[in-house]
Each structure stands twice: as structure tokens, then as C-alpha cells.
Design a protein around this motif. Structure first.
Motif, mmCIF file in Angstrom:
data_model
loop_
_atom_site.group_PDB
_atom_site.id
_atom_site.type_symbol
_atom_site.label_atom_id
_atom_site.label_comp_id
_atom_site.label_asym_id
_atom_site.label_seq_id
_atom_site.Cartn_x
_atom_site.Cartn_y
_atom_site.Cartn_z
ATOM 1 N N ARG A 140 0.804 -1.326 0.204
ATOM 2 C CA ARG A 140 -0.028 -0.121 -0.072
ATOM 3 C C ARG A 140 0.413 0.956 -0.205
ATOM 4 O O ARG A 140 0.662 1.835 0.843
ATOM 5 C CB ARG A 140 -0.754 0.309 1.096
ATOM 6 C CG ARG A 140 -1.972 -1.055 1.070
ATOM 7 C CD ARG A 140 -3.195 -1.046 2.123
ATOM 8 N NE ARG A 140 -3.618 -2.049 2.428
ATOM 9 C CZ ARG A 140 -5.310 -2.239 1.902
ATOM 10 N NH1 ARG A 140 -5.457 -0.671 1.292
ATOM 11 N NH2 ARG A 140 -6.436 -3.086 2.131
ATOM 12 N N GLU A 152 0.738 6.957 1.623
ATOM 13 C CA GLU A 152 0.309 5.425 1.911
ATOM 14 C C GLU A 152 -1.180 5.691 0.839
ATOM 15 O O GLU A 152 -1.814 6.821 0.835
ATOM 16 C CB GLU A 152 -0.016 4.884 2.670
ATOM 17 C CG GLU A 152 1.086 5.187 3.984
ATOM 18 C CD GLU A 152 1.882 3.686 3.476
ATOM 19 O OE1 GLU A 152 1.016 2.479 3.071
ATOM 20 O OE2 GLU A 152 2.737 3.287 3.088
ATOM 21 N N PRO A 172 -4.368 -1.301 -2.476
ATOM 22 C CA PRO A 172 -3.095 -2.050 -2.575
ATOM 23 C C PRO A 172 -2.578 -2.932 -3.983
ATOM 24 O O PRO A 172 -3.939 -2.386 -5.078
ATOM 25 C CB PRO A 172 -3.542 -3.539 -2.167
ATOM 26 C CG PRO A 172 -4.934 -3.802 -1.763
ATOM 27 C CD PRO A 172 -5.772 -2.117 -1.825
#
Length: 296
Positions: free
Chosen positions: A249, A278, A282
Motif C-alpha cells: 500500500r 500510503e 493495494p
């Protein structure tokens, strides 16, 4: 949604490009094209390492513990363990003024890459497919000025690419058995965003993250071409991005200094650094050269 990344490696690359996450090592690899350097970043320790290369590599792929490279007018591989480089194939028909550019691994395990005029004056760039048998095949795609973004959707049925100079990203349908391309169309235009499309990556939902060179931005397009996320950088020239990290991520972003004036560099001193932020969706483990999609 606007995200703000942090600088994790102030490496000062002239032309940092081609970030590649290695899940088995937990490292991020990338190159400095202009200086013929290979860089490695360890997120666990924050340490970086730099390797000297005998060629100016422009794109990378995982290859059995080594790194496959498109560089200058050839394909080779580099073994970080002993810092040895070996040439695998050359591009005999490329003009001397051309060099390799962006690249990526296709669902069938082959390596697709492009070339470009190093001076960025002549639209002489073309696309190639490099196979595990060391064959180099010219792909039937229009010639371009600056070949960037060679990405495939998670299901392998859509191919994304762009000629940076045209400020638009193209999409093609990919035949699941032959790999033939059809249905050329404009996926997104970056003209109104003030930047030129450069390197990119695809996440697990099929979102395409694209660096906007000259606009201090990295944007995410949904699979339908809708713009839904924007990242603002402390560097005007983002060049490439890749998703990695322990939970896949972390979006890593390479940047450049080439072309910036001294006053611009004074104002943006982190240009050429590696950034990270971040993200909610993902990424996918990168395809490795020589391994088909079913082997992942």
C-alpha cells in the motif's frame, strides 16, 4: 482526494525513473538514466545503496534474482550480488540517436519496451517485445517521440501506453492468447491538468496511477478513465511510480532534476528524490520476466 507524499531518499537523481518493487527482497529498485546508476531503497531501515552501471538503463524487470534491463540500444541483466552486467540482445535497427525508454512485463512473461530519440526532437521511437528465447520483435504500434507508460490491467486484457508529447494516454484491447492489440482509443487526456503523462503503475482494482511531468502531480484514473485521486509533490518532475511495501500500500515515486534551472532547483531542492505515500488500494506483485500470468 489529494494526498501528500514524503521524501524517503534524497538521492538527487538527474533523471530517476523505472521504480520496481521486489517482494522477495523487500527493496525498491530504480535507475538514474542520465548518470548510469542503479539505486536501491530498503523501507525497513531507510537505507539506500547506489550501483554503477556500464549502460544507461531506462527500465527494469525482475528476472530470477537478477534485474532485466532495457538500456541504451540493448537488453541485458544485472546481478546485484556481484555487480555484474551481461548483455543479452541488441537493437541493430535503432538509430544511433535513439535509446530505450519505459518498459513492462506482459501477462505472457515477455518484456515490452519502447525507444525514443534521446534529444526528444524526432518521433522515431518504436515498441518491442523481448521474449524468453532472447528474440526481439517489433510491435505494430505507431512511432512516438517519448515512449512512456507500458502497463497492463490486472486481467491482462488492456494495455496502456502514451507518447508523452501528445499529453494523452492510450488504451488497447489485448488478445488473451496471441497478445495482439486492437481497439486503440484515448483513455485519458492530461492536457487540462498542466502536465505530460510519464511513468505509471496499475493497482489491484485496475486503477492507473500516472506521473504528470511538469505538474508536480501523480494522479489515479479509475478503469473507466475517471480521475479520482491526486498527489501533490514537492518536486515538479515526477517520472515513475510503483506500489510496494510490506502490505503493498506504499506508492513510491521517482523524480528528476534534468531541465530545471538553478532558481527552480533552489525553490524545489528535493527534485530528483524518491517519495512515498500510503494509498487505500493495494498494488499487485510485479510480473517477473519469463513467468506467465498463471505462474504468479
Amino acid at each position: 482526494m489529494i494526498l501528500s507524499p514524503e521524501c524517503v531518499a534524497p538521492t538527487g537523481c538527474m533523471q530517476g525513473e523505472a521504480p520496481l518493487w521486489s517482494p522477495s527482497e523487500g527493496f525498491l529498485w530504480w535507475v538514474d538514466v542520465r548518470r548510469a546508476k542503479l539505486h536501491r531503497y530498503n523501507p525497513k531501515t531507510g537505507n539506500t545503496r547506489r550501483y554503477d552501471l556500464p549502460v544507461k538503463a531506462s527500465s527494469l524487470a525482475l528476472y530470477g534474482g537478477h534485474l532485466l534491463m532495457a538500456a541504451d540500444r540493448e537488453i541485458g541483466f544485472f546481478d546485484p550480488a556481484n555487480e555484474a552486467y551481461e548483455r543479452l540482445s541488441i537493437l541493430p535497427d535503432e538509430p544511433g540517436s535513439n535509446r530505450t525508454s519505459d518498459g513492462g512485463v506482459a501477462p505472457d512473461g515477455s518484456f515490452w519496451f519502447g525507444t525514443m530519440d534521446d534529444a526528444e526532437r524526432d518521433p522515431s521511437g518504436v515498441y518491442y517485445r523481448y521474449g524468453e528465447d532472447k528474440s526481439v520483435t517489433l510491435l505494430r504500434l505507431p512511432s512516438v517521440l517519448v515512449t512512456k507508460t507500458l502497463q497492463f490491467s490486472p486481467d491482462g486484457r488492456t494495455f496502456y501506453t502514451c507518447d508523452t508529447a501528445e499529453a494523452e494516454i492510450l488504451a488497447f484491447d489485448v488478445h488473451p492468447e496471441t497478445g495482439a492489440l486492437s481497439g486503440r482509443r484515448t483513455f485519458a487526456s492530461t492536457y487540462d491538468l498542466g502536465g505530460l503523462p510519464y511513468g505509471s503503475t496499475v493497482d489491484s482494482e485496475g486503477g492507473l496511477w500516472v506521473c504528470l511531468h511538469g505538474a508536480s502531480r501523480v494522479v489515479r484514473y479509475a478503469p473507466d478513465g475517471t480521475l479520482d485521486k491526486t498527489i501533490i509533490l514537492a518536486a515538479p518532475l515526477p517520472t515513475g511510480c510503483a506500489i510496494g511495501g510490506q502490505d503493498m500500500r506504499t506508492l513510491f515515486i521517482t523524480t528528476a532534476r534534468t531541465g530545471l534551472s538553478f532558481p527552480q532547483l533552489d525553490a524545489r531542492p528535493l527534485s530528483g528524490s524518491l517519495f512515498a505515500v500510503e494509498v487505500d488500494v493495494p498494488g499487485l506483485a510485479p510480473r517477473a520476466f519469463g513467468k506467465r500470468e498463471t505462474d504468479r
